[in-house]
Each structure stands twice: as structure tokens, then as C-alpha cells.
Design a protein around this motif. Structure first.
Motif, PDB file in Angstrom:
ATOM      1  N   ASP A  19       0.872  -1.176   0.000  1.00  0.00           N
ATOM      2  CA  ASP A  19       0.000   0.000   0.000  1.00  0.00           C
ATOM      3  C   ASP A  19       0.908   1.225   0.000  1.00  0.00           C
ATOM      4  O   ASP A  19       1.499   1.568   1.031  1.00  0.00           O
ATOM      5  N   GLU A  20       1.035   1.858  -1.151  1.00  0.00           N
ATOM      6  CA  GLU A  20       1.988   2.962  -1.297  1.00  0.00           C
ATOM      7  C   GLU A  20       1.625   4.181  -0.466  1.00  0.00           C
ATOM      8  O   GLU A  20       2.432   5.099  -0.313  1.00  0.00           O
ATOM      9  N   ARG A  21       0.426   4.225   0.106  1.00  0.00           N
ATOM     10  CA  ARG A  21       0.044   5.348   0.955  1.00  0.00           C
ATOM     11  C   ARG A  21       0.690   5.271   2.331  1.00  0.00           C
ATOM     12  O   ARG A  21       0.766   6.270   3.043  1.00  0.00           O
ATOM     13  N   LEU A  22       1.142   4.086   2.732  1.00  0.00           N
ATOM     14  CA  LEU A  22       1.692   3.902   4.077  1.00  0.00           C
ATOM     15  C   LEU A  22       3.083   4.497   4.210  1.00  0.00           C
ATOM     16  O   LEU A  22       3.876   4.479   3.264  1.00  0.00           O
ATOM     17  N   LYS A  23       3.380   5.014   5.385  1.00  0.00           N
ATOM     18  CA  LYS A  23       4.713   5.515   5.693  1.00  0.00           C
ATOM     19  C   LYS A  23       5.490   4.556   6.587  1.00  0.00           C
ATOM     20  O   LYS A  23       6.657   4.776   6.878  1.00  0.00           O
ATOM     21  N   THR A  24       4.823   3.508   7.035  1.00  0.00           N
ATOM     22  CA  THR A  24       5.484   2.510   7.874  1.00  0.00           C
ATOM     23  C   THR A  24       5.466   1.157   7.190  1.00  0.00           C
ATOM     24  O   THR A  24       4.646   0.903   6.296  1.00  0.00           O
ATOM     25  N   THR A  25       6.348   0.291   7.649  1.00  0.00           N
ATOM     26  CA  THR A  25       6.350  -1.107   7.223  1.00  0.00           C
ATOM     27  C   THR A  25       6.169  -1.977   8.454  1.00  0.00           C
ATOM     28  O   THR A  25       6.877  -1.811   9.452  1.00  0.00           O
ATOM     29  N   SER A  26       5.203  -2.876   8.380  1.00  0.00           N
ATOM     30  CA  SER A  26       4.968  -3.846   9.454  1.00  0.00           C
ATOM     31  C   SER A  26       5.379  -5.216   8.951  1.00  0.00           C
ATOM     32  O   SER A  26       5.033  -5.610   7.829  1.00  0.00           O
ATOM     33  N   VAL A  27       6.119  -5.930   9.767  1.00  0.00           N
ATOM     34  CA  VAL A  27       6.573  -7.266   9.392  1.00  0.00           C
ATOM     35  C   VAL A  27       6.283  -8.222  10.541  1.00  0.00           C
ATOM     36  O   VAL A  27       6.504  -7.897  11.710  1.00  0.00           O
ATOM     37  N   CYS A  28       5.732  -9.381  10.225  1.00  0.00           N
ATOM     38  CA  CYS A  28       5.411 -10.379  11.242  1.00  0.00           C
ATOM     39  C   CYS A  28       5.828 -11.753  10.754  1.00  0.00           C
ATOM     40  O   CYS A  28       5.425 -12.184   9.657  1.00  0.00           O
ATOM     41  N   LEU A  29       6.617 -12.437  11.542  1.00  0.00           N
ATOM     42  CA  LEU A  29       7.019 -13.808  11.255  1.00  0.00           C
ATOM     43  C   LEU A  29       6.278 -14.743  12.202  1.00  0.00           C
ATOM     44  O   LEU A  29       6.347 -14.584  13.421  1.00  0.00           O
ATOM     45  N   ALA A  30       5.538 -15.693  11.645  1.00  0.00           N
ATOM     46  CA  ALA A  30       4.816 -16.693  12.435  1.00  0.00           C
ATOM     47  C   ALA A  30       5.443 -18.056  12.203  1.00  0.00           C
ATOM     48  O   ALA A  30       5.800 -18.403  11.075  1.00  0.00           O
ATOM     49  N   LEU A  31       5.570 -18.828  13.273  1.00  0.00           N
ATOM     50  CA  LEU A  31       6.078 -20.205  13.186  1.00  0.00           C
ATOM     51  C   LEU A  31       5.100 -21.136  13.883  1.00  0.00           C
ATOM     52  O   LEU A  31       4.583 -20.817  14.960  1.00  0.00           O
ATOM     53  N   ALA A  32       4.849 -22.280  13.274  1.00  0.00           N
ATOM     54  CA  ALA A  32       3.919 -23.267  13.839  1.00  0.00           C
ATOM     55  C   ALA A  32       4.606 -24.066  14.940  1.00  0.00           C
ATOM     56  O   ALA A  32       4.833 -25.278  14.839  1.00  0.00           O
TER      57      ALA A  32
END
Length: 414
Positions: A25-38
């Protein structure tokens, strides 16, 4: 949503594959990153309850290594003005951060390094073990926390799903660096997972060839542990006691990959904390028996757990139980009224929509659901499933919950 193959850039052992799901989403100024492990508390070795939770603390708090000051992942993110955290569940662990988009490259690389190449040493273990023990002590002093662990222990006695996520102090005291290292190497980093990015662009560190979004990113062939019978109800508290009491009503629901699970979520909204719910109108509006209550449903590998938590005075506990049982019986026999059913479905849908409009929560939602379900999750497909739920589906779910219902009680003197 684009799906990338992380295999080439992942700093994990050979053969480790974690897909990257990107929402750009080019409107965002932040980057959110989430790593999930089972991987979760149910995977803790016998006699070492809480190892997954302890490992979570070390991953976030151990020095990253490399050039510059020896700072942890958490500190390095917070110094950039971002936020970072992690959480351990029964079957899934999440590691996540939200930062300015300009910092996304460095922070994403640091997250991968922290999770897959942590520096596990005795000093950090001793420090974080002490922190975890303080966390467990705080939870043990809060009956609303204790009762939620207790209801799972009662629904799944002797089963991995009945273990407290935080572990047991005695087990944690015996954990060694060597044991943590073995769990990390032999179980943790080999677990199926998913990495989700929500931001204006995909960090170059994750660049790879796009893969089929309809693929199956996780192999959920892990063995299922047979379930025994659920435990008995707790007795009601002494009605003459000057105590505030938490009642947690619980019942097993269908497993995570079973058809018909959405009806149990709709039932939770029917008996949830919204002023439009059946329980709110009866328990609070008509009788004034409770100010605080909440219902929810979660699916796991062998079964789900439908729960309703109610806080009330000890003298009112019997009446609260009667109200809950009578409402479930009414819904089971007659189904909810059309307008109540419609409101519950809309609430279930809107709770997802609201999460999707908060970038970090959306990243966590996609990562956790994709990892838990073993296939790429999408908001549209989940909403479509909710819209397929019918009144009769909720009626059958209520009948099942009423039949399986058990009550757990924890009180605190006032």
C-alpha cells in the motif's frame, strides 16, 4: 497480495522454507513485518513446560551480533522509533515489528537474524528466566488470567493443549542453554511458518521470485495427540463469601481445519460483550449481574475451545450460571432471532475488517492464520465463510456447547 519465496534469503538451516506474503500500500509511511512459526507451548519437551515462551524472550532480548553495539532486536527497533514484540501461543509463535519504511530493510534482516540465528548464552538465559518468572507471578495473582489457563486444563486434562503457555516455575528453573539450543535447532527453526509484510514496498532483503499464492506454504502433517474426556465442573463459590469471582465457561469445539467452525465464532458474538448481544441484554441489562464478560472461540490441531469469561460477585455466581445455560438452551432449541443473528455475523465480520485497517494488526492476522491453517489466508475468504453461516448452524453449535459445557471458578477476596 503477492507471495514470495523466502528460501534463498532466509538465514535458517538448509531446507527451511518460509513464504513471504506482501500487502503493498503505497500510501503507508510505515512497514509492518510479522514472522509466524507453527511452534508453541504444546511442543515443549516433557518436564520443560514454558520452553517456547522462554525462547521467545531470548530471541527478542539476545544481542544480535555483528558490527556496532551488542543490542537486542527489540532495542534496535525501539531506538529507530518503531515498536517490536512477540507472543507465544499453544500452536503458533509471532515475532513482529512496525517501523518507518526507510528502516524496513535493516529491521527485516535483523528480525530474520534474531529468530533464526539467536545468540543463546547463559547470562541472557538467567536474566530472561527471572523476567519470565516475574511474569508468571503477576499472572498467578490475577484470577482472570488463572481461570483461563484452568479452563483449558479442564477441557484437555493430560493433553498438550491443557498446558499453561507460560510454563511451570519448577520446569523453567531447570532449563539449560543446551536444551534451549536443541529445541531451537531441532524443532523451532524447522517448523512451518509465514512472513508477512504490510507497507509501501517489499524490502529488498526479501526479494525473490513470486510463487503461486494458492500454494500450501506449510506442511501440517504433525501428529495429533488423542483426546481423553474433559474434566468435571468446579463447584460454585460460597454465596456468603465477600469475593469477586471469575467464571469461565468452556466447551470443546471443532478442530482448526474442520468445516463449520465459523458458526462457533458467531455464537461467541451472540454471547459476547456487545450491548447488542443476548448475554449483555440479559446478564447486564435485565439483572445487573456483571460488568465484565467476553466470549471467544479458537481452533487447534485436535479440537477447538469455545470460552465465555464472566466476572461477578460470589453471591451472584449461581444466577450467572443459570442465565448462561438458559441462553445456550434457548439458542440450541429455537435459534437466535433473525436480527440478533445478523448483528452477530456483522460483528464477526467487522472485527476482521477493523484489524485489517491497522497495518501491524493486519500483518499479525495474516501471519497467524496462514501459519495455523497451513494455507495462504485472506480476509475475503474468511468473510465469505462467515456469510455462509446460517441460523441452523449456530443453533447446532449452541447445542454442542451446551452439551459439553463445563465451568471453572477462581475467586479473589475484596
Amino acid at each position: 497480495m503477492t507471495v514470495y519465496d523466502l528460501t534463498a534469503c532466509l538465514p535458517g538451516p538448509a531446507g527451511t522454507t518460509v513464504p513471504v506474503l506482501a500487502v503493498v500500500d503505497e500510501r503507508l509511511k510505515t512497514t509492518s513485518v510479522c514472522l509466524a512459526l507453527a511452534h508453541g507451548s504444546r511442543d515443549d519437551p516433557r518436564g520443560r513446560g514454558g520452553v517456547a515462551h522462554l525462547l521467545e524472550h531470548l530471541v527478542m532480548s539476545s544481542p544480535l551480533g555483528g558490527d556496532g553495539p551488542a543490542r537486542s532486536f527489540s532495542e534496535s527497533v525501539e531506538r529507530r522509533g518503531g515498536q517490536a514484540n512477540a507472543q507465544t501461543g499453544l500452536e503458533v509463535m509471532l515475532y513482529y515489528a512496525q517501523v518507518h519504511a526507510d528502516d524496513a530493510e535493516d529491521v527485516t534482516a535483523a528480525l530474520l537474524r534474531a529468530v533464526f540465528r539467536p545468540v543463546l548464552d547463559g547470562h541472557t538465559l538467567d536474566r530472561e528466566r527471572a523476567v519470565v518468572l516475574q511474569e508468571l507471578a503477576a499472572a498467578a495473582a490475577d484470577p482472570s488470567d488463572v481461570v483461563q489457563d484452568a479452563v483449558l486444563a479442564g477441557l484437555f486434562p493430560g493433553h498438550p493443549l491443557g498446558r499453561p503457555v507460560g510454563g511451570e516455575p519448577g520446569d523453567l528453573a531447570a532449563v539449560t542453554v543446551e536444551e534451549l539450543t536443541a529445541v531451537h535447532r531441532e524443532r523451532f527453526v524447522l517448523a512451518p511458518g509465514a512472513l508477512v509484510v504490510v507497507g509501501p514496498s517489499v524490502p529488498k532483503v526479501l526479494a525473490g521470485s513470486a510463487v503461486d499464492a494458492a500454494g500450501q506454504p506449510a506442511d501440517h502433517s504433525a501428529p495429533r495427540v488423542p483426546l481423553g474426556p474433559a474434566g468435571p465442573d468446579d463447584p460454585l463459590p460460597d454465596p456468603g463469601a465477600a469475593e469477586f469471582t471469575w467464571l469461565c465457561f468452556g466447551a470443546r469445539s471443532p478442530q482448526a481445519d474442520a468445516a463449520g467452525r465459523a458458526a462457533y465464532g458467531v455464537l461467541a458474538h451472540l454471547l459476547g460483550s456487545s450491548p447488542s448481544s443476548l448475554l449483555y441484554r440479559t446478564l447486564r441489562g435485565e439483572h445487573g449481574l456483571s460488568y465484565s464478560f467476553h466470549a471467544w472461540d479458537r481452533g487447534y490441531r485436535e479440537a477447538g475451545a469455545w470460552r465465555l469469561l464472566v466476572g461477578t460477585e460470589a453471591a451472584n455466581a449461581g444466577q450467572v450460571r443459570t442465565v448462561v445455560e438458559e441462553l445456550l438452551t434457548t439458542v440450541a432449541e429455537h435459534g437466535p432471532a433473525a436480527d440478533d443473528f445478523d448483528a452477530a455475523v456483522r460483528q464477526a465480520e467487522m472485527s476482521l475488517v477493523l484489524e485489517s485497517e491497522t497495518p501491524l494488526e493486519y500483518a499479525k492476522l495474516i501471519a497467524e492464520r496462514t501459519c495455523a491453517q497451513g494455507r495462504t489466508w485472506s480476509l475475503d475468504s474468511e468473510i465469505a465463510g462467515l456469510r455462509q453461516v446460517r441460523v441452523d448452524d449456530v443453533r447446532r453449535a449452541a447445542a454442542h456447547v451446551r452439551r459439553e459445557l463445563r465451568m471453572t471458578v477462581r475467586s479473589v477476596a475484596v
